[in-house]
Design an enzyme around this catalytic site. Structure first.
Site, mmCIF file in Angstrom:
data_model
loop_
_atom_site.group_PDB
_atom_site.id
_atom_site.type_symbol
_atom_site.label_atom_id
_atom_site.label_comp_id
_atom_site.label_asym_id
_atom_site.label_seq_id
_atom_site.Cartn_x
_atom_site.Cartn_y
_atom_site.Cartn_z
ATOM 1 N N ASP A 423 -1.701 5.192 -5.550
ATOM 2 C CA ASP A 423 -2.430 6.389 -5.119
ATOM 3 C C ASP A 423 -1.438 7.494 -4.772
ATOM 4 O OD1 ASP A 423 -4.338 8.185 -4.072
ATOM 5 O OD2 ASP A 423 -5.565 6.522 -3.373
ATOM 6 N N HIS A 425 -2.369 10.721 -3.438
ATOM 7 C CA HIS A 425 -2.947 11.785 -2.602
ATOM 8 C C HIS A 425 -2.507 11.609 -1.155
ATOM 9 C CE1 HIS A 425 -5.511 11.490 -6.163
ATOM 10 N NE2 HIS A 425 -5.680 12.782 -6.018
ATOM 11 N N SER A 476 -7.639 1.849 -4.414
ATOM 12 C CA SER A 476 -6.826 1.752 -3.196
ATOM 13 C C SER A 476 -7.456 0.819 -2.173
ATOM 14 C CB SER A 476 -6.627 3.140 -2.575
ATOM 15 O OG SER A 476 -5.930 3.983 -3.459
#
Length: 880
Positions: A423, A425, A476
């Site tokens: 991930d 972000h 995630s």
């Protein structure tokens, strides 16, 4: 023993705890408060009305208020129809419903349709005890919480004692005769306008505050609510004075025990920063001081006229520079002023014997004030981030004077933060790090795409006190489960915090907490993180963990019970209930330009026109619709400052070509295969999922393949866009200890990527595919999706399988053409990237697939020709 909190639910639970901020109620699905919603309901355009509800959820509403009280409406029919539609949309139905009506038959109609635990707004004693008991019993039968107005047979309560007496009377009836739990009762003791010129109105503010204090003392498990905007009705049109009045009123009302209200208490102006003259005048009026013969009222009216005449003239006040260096440092921290921080830090260095004493003394004292203001809802997130920038600059100045050993010797608690493997972000994680740093914690930020081994190795190396995991994409969630199992295997005993857009309290309880016994807590946002971390590191730890474990056990039980009562269709039946389209009357529009097209260095100044600013403010935890948020009575001033800062940085980004916009798109022949698949270019198959939850009569079980012609050749498109070049500027801001502009840049890059997708989609509709060549929609109409066609993204509600991104990337040669890469969890890098499919049929619309059964999972794995275990891994969040 179950907890004694107000617990609500849609598809997901909402528990109102003592540390919770005001509950944000989405009010636009109210025919009396929204002209647009009222028009859509009057015209029976219920599908379009759903978009209003969806936008409320996307804008951060925690409860959805639905009101159908209009003389021209069949309220029962409208409430029944709309709530049934809402319940069939998982992305809306996830939050609790507030059934709002002055007509009890409409409330009953809503109660018959709503799922989960809702709020009824409202019941009262105005028609006597018999009617009150009858209505309350029915609400209790449906399991609803109730708002009780302070209103009896003699009318609305307008004095302290009347408010208390009516609420006590209602409480006694509800708890002893009806069997209501105290925590399911919400009192509205009536906020009335002050400063009206009538002396009998002068004590209305005091009456509400004192009644609230006594209500919470006598009935501590109940909640208190109120319509705050009523207070300043006499000053409508003068937003400066109204904003100050609301801030002053809420400062005192919250201290007295007020829990929720129309004004969002999480977005208050800083009470301490209201100009002293105005603050004193507001307090005199609201607290009814110095108000014999209306003197305080007259003084505020006179002051308001001067403000109204000259507007909000900002005069730079430098008197704080005359204070001691400690007070100057504190003022700079609270107000985010970096102008003098180097010289003030140097003065402090000469005054203190050890530089470390400055950090642990006046700087941390100042940050404690910031933390207290933010924790009590009197500072906004952007202000906190600016405060952190001041702190970092001061520490950076002192660093050369401090030996490394002394820095390492700091005994501040350590929190390790990481975005999990796969991930990319990290905006939310960065914000949490800043907020915790402002409260005295040492933050060890490992960045993005961090594997479990590194997270746990670094946790041991730094001897951290807490681990915090973040993630945006659904894969995630599985990685977080894996980390929890590894922490158990490696015998960790420190708490684990879970956060990020894709996470939820329910998933944390059901999937993660079961795998780690030493404390797993879901943290909703940055404002909650401080309280949670503080409690985990003091004597409240075991109490919090015990309470959380009890709540999570209840959530797991609720999840199992909910699974047993949901009704699913067999996949064959769901396919038989597909979207109904008259294909004989539809001829697919042949694209003006077939095949692929790549765009390099697309002009940023053109993309800027398509920015949707509402999600930008949500990133900063400021919930409200743009541009209305800029003139909001409470948050407007700080929102405007934030917007001006964003515009300044955006202009620099565009003028100096900081970032590059690149895209690739394609349009091809398409044929539907069977019910749920689509063939592109006669060689590539796209696989879609279908809704399986049983719908209300007349509602389809939708699948994206429904929008492709079943008999003729049709067309379909795909796209990927990205905003590149952010890294060197992020590094510059990190070196300058400027978290504010670092987060600002990340947020703007995300907005530009979404705007680029909007811009390119318009060109597809009007030029490249040209199925809507005469479209003339405004930017506002584009944001509200008034256009024909949709662009759903793989991994999102309408096509939730992330692995379909691989097919899209192969079709468009995305990596080769514009350099976007997929991580092992199929997140896109750069993070400011968007991809999706293009559908052109006029009936196409966005929807959520929701939960599916094992039957469809097996069918889907067979269609994709993948192992069932692989399909289960990627689709686990959908499985019931």
């Amino acid at each position: 023993m179950k907890h004694q909190y107000l617990s609500l639910s849609g598809l997901e639970p909402l528990v109102v705890r003592p540390e919770s901020n005001f509950i944000n109620v989405g009010e636009r699905t109210n025919v009396t408060g929204s002209k647009k919603f009222s028009r859509l309901i009057q015209e029976e355009k219920y599908d379009e009305a759903l978009s209003v509800a969806r936008q409320q959820v996307e804008n951060g509403a925690q409860v959805l208020d639905i009101n159908m009280d209009d003389a021209l409406l069949d309220g029962v029919y409208a409430m029944t129809t709309f709530i049934n539609l809402v319940q069939s949309e998982p992305d809306i139905a996830k939050i609790p419903i507030m059934i709002d009506s002055s007509k009890f038959d409409i409330i009953v109609a809503g109660l018959k349709c709503v799922q989960g635990k809702c709020i009824v707004n409202s019941i009262s004693l105005k028609e006597g005890e018999e009617k009150f008991i009858e209505q309350a019993t029915l609400c209790s039968y449906f399991g609803a919480a109730v708002i009780v107005m302070a209103f009896d047979e003699q009318g609305q309560a307008d004095t302290r004692q009347r408010k208390i007496d009516i609420c006590q009377r209602a409480y006694h009836i509800l708890t002893t005769q009806v069997g209501y739990k105290p925590q399911d009762i919400i009192f509205d003791p009536n906020i009335f306008a002050v400063a009206t010129g009538l002396e009998e109105h002068n004590n209305y503010g005091v009456d509400f505050i004192e009644a609230t204090r006594e209500i919470k003392k006598l009935m501590p498990l109940t909640k208190v609510s109120g319509g705050v905007s009523n207070l300043s009705f006499s000053f409508r049109g003068n937003e400066h004075v109204r904003e100050a009045m609301h801030a002053v009123f809420l400062y005192h009302a919250i201290q007295a025990g007020m829990d929720m209200g129309i004004v969002n208490a999480g977005q208050l102006a800083v009470y301490d920063e209201i100009e002293p003259t105005l603050k004193k005048l507001c307090e005199d009026v609201i607290l009814n001081r110095n108000n014999d013969h209306n003197e305080a009222t007259e003084s505020l009216i006179q002051f308001a006229e001067t403000v109204k005449a000259k507007g909000k003239v900002q005069v730079k006040d430098e008197t704080w520079r005359l204070a001691s260096v400690e007070k100057r440092l504190s003022h700079a921290l609270v107000n985010g002023i970096t102008t003098y921080i180097d010289e003030d830090t140097e003065e402090a260095r000469r005054k203190y014997s050890k530089p470390l004493d400055i950090i642990e003394g006046p700087l941390m004292d100042g940050m404690s004030i910031v933390g207290d203001l933010f924790g009590s809802g009197k500072m906004f997130l952007p202000q906190v981030v600016k405060s952190a920038r001041v702190m970092k600059k001061s520490v950076a100045y002192l660093t050369p004077f401090i030996e490394a050993a002394k820095l390492e010797a700091s005994n501040a608690p350590k929190v390790l933060l990481a975005t999990v493997k796969g991930d990319v972000h990290d905006i939310g994680k960065n914000i949490v790090g800043v907020v915790l740093g402002c409260n005295g914690y040492t933050i060890i930020d490992l960045g993005v795409m961090v594997p479990a081994t590194k997270i746990l190795e670094e946790a041991k190396k730094h001897q951290v006190d807490i681990i915090g995991l973040s993630g945006l994409i659904t894969p995630s969630l599985d990685e977080m489960v894996h980390i929890a199992k590894e922490m158990t295997r490696q015998q960790f005993t420190l708490p684990l915090l879970i956060g990020g857009a894709t996470t939820s309290r329910m998933h944390t309880a059901v999937k993660i907490a079961e795998n780690y016994a030493h404390g797993v807590l879901h943290v909703l946002d940055a404002s909650r993180s401080v309280t949670v971390v503080s409690d985990l590191l003091n004597e409240n730890k075991q109490t919090l963990l015990n309470k959380t474990n009890t709540e999570y056990k209840q959530l797991r039980d609720d999840f199992i019970n909910r699974k047993n009562i949901k009704t699913y269709l067999a996949i064959a039946d769901a396919r038989n209930n597909k979207t109904k389209i008259d294909w004989e009357q539809y001829e697919p529009v042949k694209p003006a330009q077939m095949g692929m097209q790549t765009f390099h260095q697309y002009p940023l100044h053109e993309i800027v026109e398509y920015i949707d600013w509402t999600p930008f403010f949500i990133t900063w935890e400021m919930h409200g619709k743009f541009p209305a948020i800029l003139s909001d009575e409470v948050v407007g001033q700080e929102a405007t400052k934030l917007y001006e800062d964003a515009q300044h940085l955006l202009k620099q980004i565009v003028d100096e070509h900081w970032l590059q916009a690149e895209a690739v798109m394609g349009i091809w022949d398409a044929q539907r295969l069977g019910d749920d698949d689509v063939m592109i270019q006669s060689e590539t198959t796209l696989h879609f999922l279908r809704q399986q939850i049983k719908k209300a009569e007349g509602q389809a079980n939708q699948c994206l393949a429904d929008y492709i012609h079943p008999l003729k050749n049709d067309y379909m498109g795909a796209f990927a866009v990205t905003i590149k070049g952010i890294e060197p500027y992020i590094k510059q801001f990190e070196v300058a200890h400027d978290d504010y502009n670092k987060i600002m840049l990340q947020a703007l890059a995300d907005r530009l990527a979404e705007a680029f997708a909007e811009c390119l989609h318009k060109k597809v509709r009007t030029q490249y595919w040209a199925y809507a060549p005469n479209e003339t929609l405004s930017p506002e109409e584009l944001i509200t999706e008034k256009y024909v066609g949709i662009r759903p993204a793989p991994g999102y509600p309408a096509c939730p399988d992330h692995t379909e991104k691989i097919t899209l990337f192969n079709l468009l040669h995305v990596k080769e053409e514009i350099g976007i890469e997929l991580t092992e969890s199929l997140a896109m890098y750069p993070a400011a990237s968007v991809c999706g499919w293009y559908f052109a049929h006029p009936a196409s619309k966005y929807f959520g697939v929701g939960k599916i059964t094992q039957e469809q999972l097996i069918d889907y794995a067979n269609r994709k020709k993948i192992d069932l275990s692989e399909a289960t891994q990627w689709l686990s969040p959908l499985l019931d």
